[in-house]
Design an enzyme around this catalytic site. Structure first.
Site, PDB file in Angstrom:
ATOM      1  N   TYR A  68       0.853  -1.199   0.000  1.00  8.76           N
ATOM      2  CA  TYR A  68       0.000   0.000   0.000  1.00  8.76           C
ATOM      3  C   TYR A  68       0.882   1.239   0.000  1.00  8.76           C
ATOM      4  CZ  TYR A  68      -4.961  -0.956   0.287  1.00  8.76           C
ATOM      5  OH  TYR A  68      -6.248  -1.266  -0.020  1.00  8.76           O
ATOM      6  N   ASP A 245      -6.453  15.539 -23.802  1.00  7.13           N
ATOM      7  CA  ASP A 245      -6.485  14.099 -23.538  1.00  7.13           C
ATOM      8  C   ASP A 245      -5.846  13.430 -24.764  1.00  7.13           C
ATOM      9  OD1 ASP A 245      -7.103  11.434 -23.365  1.00  7.13           O
ATOM     10  OD2 ASP A 245      -9.165  11.745 -22.681  1.00  7.13           O
ATOM     11  N   THR A 274      -3.671   7.586 -21.542  1.00  7.16           N
ATOM     12  CA  THR A 274      -3.527   6.215 -21.088  1.00  7.16           C
ATOM     13  C   THR A 274      -2.120   5.788 -21.492  1.00  7.16           C
ATOM     14  OG1 THR A 274      -4.493   5.461 -23.159  1.00  7.16           O
ATOM     15  CG2 THR A 274      -5.950   5.528 -21.252  1.00  7.16           C
ATOM     16  N   LYS A 277      -2.185   2.435 -25.195  1.00 12.28           N
ATOM     17  CA  LYS A 277      -2.635   2.499 -26.595  1.00 12.28           C
ATOM     18  C   LYS A 277      -1.394   2.646 -27.473  1.00 12.28           C
ATOM     19  CE  LYS A 277      -7.287   4.173 -25.539  1.00 12.28           C
ATOM     20  NZ  LYS A 277      -7.390   4.852 -24.236  1.00 12.28           N
TER      21      LYS A 277
HETATM   22  N1  DSN Z   1     -11.827   2.554 -24.876  1.00 13.60           N
HETATM   23  C1  DSN Z   1     -11.001   3.535 -25.525  1.00 13.60           C
HETATM   24  C2  DSN Z   1     -11.081   3.451 -27.020  1.00 13.60           C
HETATM   25  O1  DSN Z   1     -11.315   2.367 -27.526  1.00 13.60           O
HETATM   26  O2  DSN Z   1     -10.917   4.444 -27.688  1.00 13.60           O
HETATM   27  C3  DSN Z   1     -11.296   4.906 -25.079  1.00 13.60           C
HETATM   28  O3  DSN Z   1     -11.628   4.934 -23.749  1.00 13.60           O
END
Ligand code: DSN
Length: 482
Positions: A68, A245, A274, A277
């Protein structure tokens, strides 16, 4: 590509790890093996997916998961966090250096979480001074419930302006199904009906009328780059904070494909992403910001985040170190070349693409010309071993469930090594499937928007040909599970 060998360190590590899992719950070991087999066999064109490196994957499965560490580096709510401090510092150092950011916060567990941290940070920064003066407290997090109740009444501007969903914006940019749509009064900007491109003058006009606190730039289904210099000018003109974003295109920023006006980091006060990706890391999120917001961003946990996933931060550090290598720039350029080749061949075959092409990692096919909905196209392509996802197109007559579009992305297949020639063949296969697919009859005598008809032999033939395309590009060639 390296030759597959059972004795690579990766093979030994994954094989032994799965044996250990198998000893306790064999069904889980089986599911993990099956997922690798599926990923190896499928033509993955989902624009938001990729394949993390073995080192990144292995960095996640270890004892860091047991610790933690609420709080942040050097300011934890638990004892004994020195190793987590090391991990978080290294990940943040790589992130800040890779993107040239003043500050990086690598704790968010997902893109939604990263956006929540960003929203909170902007609110905290923008309300802090007046609020603190009135309530006589040191930090916005020390405000009492009564202070907050008063602030909610008195805050003149909790407005967010972002790209509309059907133009390619994201749910977390102020839309109702997400908490951002409840925290903020929202307005949207769309794209030009003729060209499908973002019209910056229209964004400026809407911003002048709506006067948002946060102007959000970023998308999950817009096939073009954005000019963040102009977006920042608009934000400044109306007193908004520019939040970008970049979840979809972070890999293209890291790989120096998007530079100058198209690199969000020098222009936006706060940038979220994120990590899984186009950036090709573990599943997770991250926030980059200018120094003025750093103190607020670092309070993301426990303000809106649960305890940091230290094992995921370790994997982020590994993936970010990989993205700082020169070959990541080659990878990022190749993602775009592949998307361009795919787009060109689809258009040559008569497909209609939103914005008539792409300059990022994705292509959005308007499947109306083929006489099917996005849902039917998605399922027909899946029958033929091609994994895509349906997506709305601007002003979509079929709504957000059935849709009229198919979103196709190249980050994953580019990782696998496929190039422009294979993209041409994939475009041909997509065109064959969409041409051969028909709408199934509906119960009311009309035509269904969900069910489709595709001859099994055609689907099988395409699946075999898709397999042939992949055969020269083994996935995880250094991993052999025996
Ligand atoms: N789930 C992502 C996408 O496929 O673009 C975005 O949150």
């Amino acid at each position: 590509m390296a030759t597959t060998s059972p004795l690579t360190p990766e093979s030994v590590a994954f094989y032994n790890a799965l044996e250990a899992v198998n000893a306790i719950e064999p069904r889980i070991a089986d599911a993990i093996r099956a997922e690798l087999a599926d990923q190896r066999e499928s033509l993955k064109l989902i624009a938001s997916e990729n394949y993390a490196s073995p080192a990144t994957l292995l960095a996640m499965g270890n004892w860091l998961s047991d610790k933690y560490a609420e709080g942040t580096i050097g300011r934890r709510f638990y004892a004994g966090c020195h190793n987590v401090d090391t991990v978080e510092s290294i990940a943040a150092e790589h992130a800040a250096a890779l993107f040239g950011a003043d500050h990086a916060y690598v704790q968010p567990h997902s893109g939604i979480d990263a956006n929540l941290v960003a929203f909170w940070s902007v609110l905290a920064q923008r309300v802090e001074l007046p609020a603190l003066q009135q309530a006589e407290v040191r930090h916005v997090n020390d405000l009492s419930e009564e202070d907050w109740a008063r602030l909610r009444r008195e805050l003149g501007n909790q407005r967010m302006l972002g790209m509309s969903l059907d133009a390619g914006g994201h749910l977390t940019h102020g839309f109702r199904p997400n908490i951002s749509g409840k925290m903020f009064e929202q307005a949207s900007y769309g794209t030009d009906p003729e060209t499908g491109l973002l019209d910056y003058d229209a964004v400026r006009e809407t911003a002048r009328e709506f006067r948002p606190l946060i102007l959000v730039a970023g998308y999950s289904a817009y096939p073009r780059k954005l000019n963040f210099r102009i977006m920042r000018e608009i934000a400044d003109e109306v007193g908004a904070t520019l939040m970008v974003d970049m979840a979809h295109f972070a890999g293209l920023v890291a790989g120096k494909v998007f530079t100058g006006d198209f690199d969000p980091v020098p222009h936006a006060q706060i940038v979220t992403t994120t990590t899984h990706k186009s950036l090709r890391g573990p599943r997770g999120g991250m926030v980059l910001c200018q120094q003025e917001l750093a103190e607020h961003v670092d309070r993301g946990c426990p303000m809106v985040l649960g305890g940091p996933l230290s094992h995921a931060m370790a994997a982020k550090a590994v993936a970010l170190a990989e993205a700082r290598q020169p070959d990541f720039q080659t990878y990022a350029q190749r993602i775009v070349e592949n998307a361009e080749s795919l787009a060109e061949e689809l258009m040559r075959r008569g497909a209609k693409l939103v914005t008539d092409g792409t300059d990022n990692h994705l292509v959005l096919i308007d499947v109306t010309n083929y006489g099917v909905t996005g849902r039917q196209a998605e399922n027909a392509l899946l029958d033929a071993g091609i994994v895509t996802n349906r997506n709305s197109v601007p002003r979509d007559p079929n709504g957000a469930w059935f849709t009229s579009g198919i979103r196709v992305g190249t980050p994953a297949l580019t990782t696998r090594g496929l190039g422009p020639a294979e993209m041409g063949e994939i475009a041909r296969l997509i065109d064959v499937v969409l041409t051969e697919t028909q709408r199934a009859p509906a119960r009311d005598g009309g035509l269904s928007r969900g069910k489709h008809l595709l001859d099994e032999k055609i689907a099988g033939d395409v699946a075999r040909q898709a397999g042939d395309v992949l055969a020269g590009y083994p996935l995880y060639p250094t991993v052999n599970l025996g």
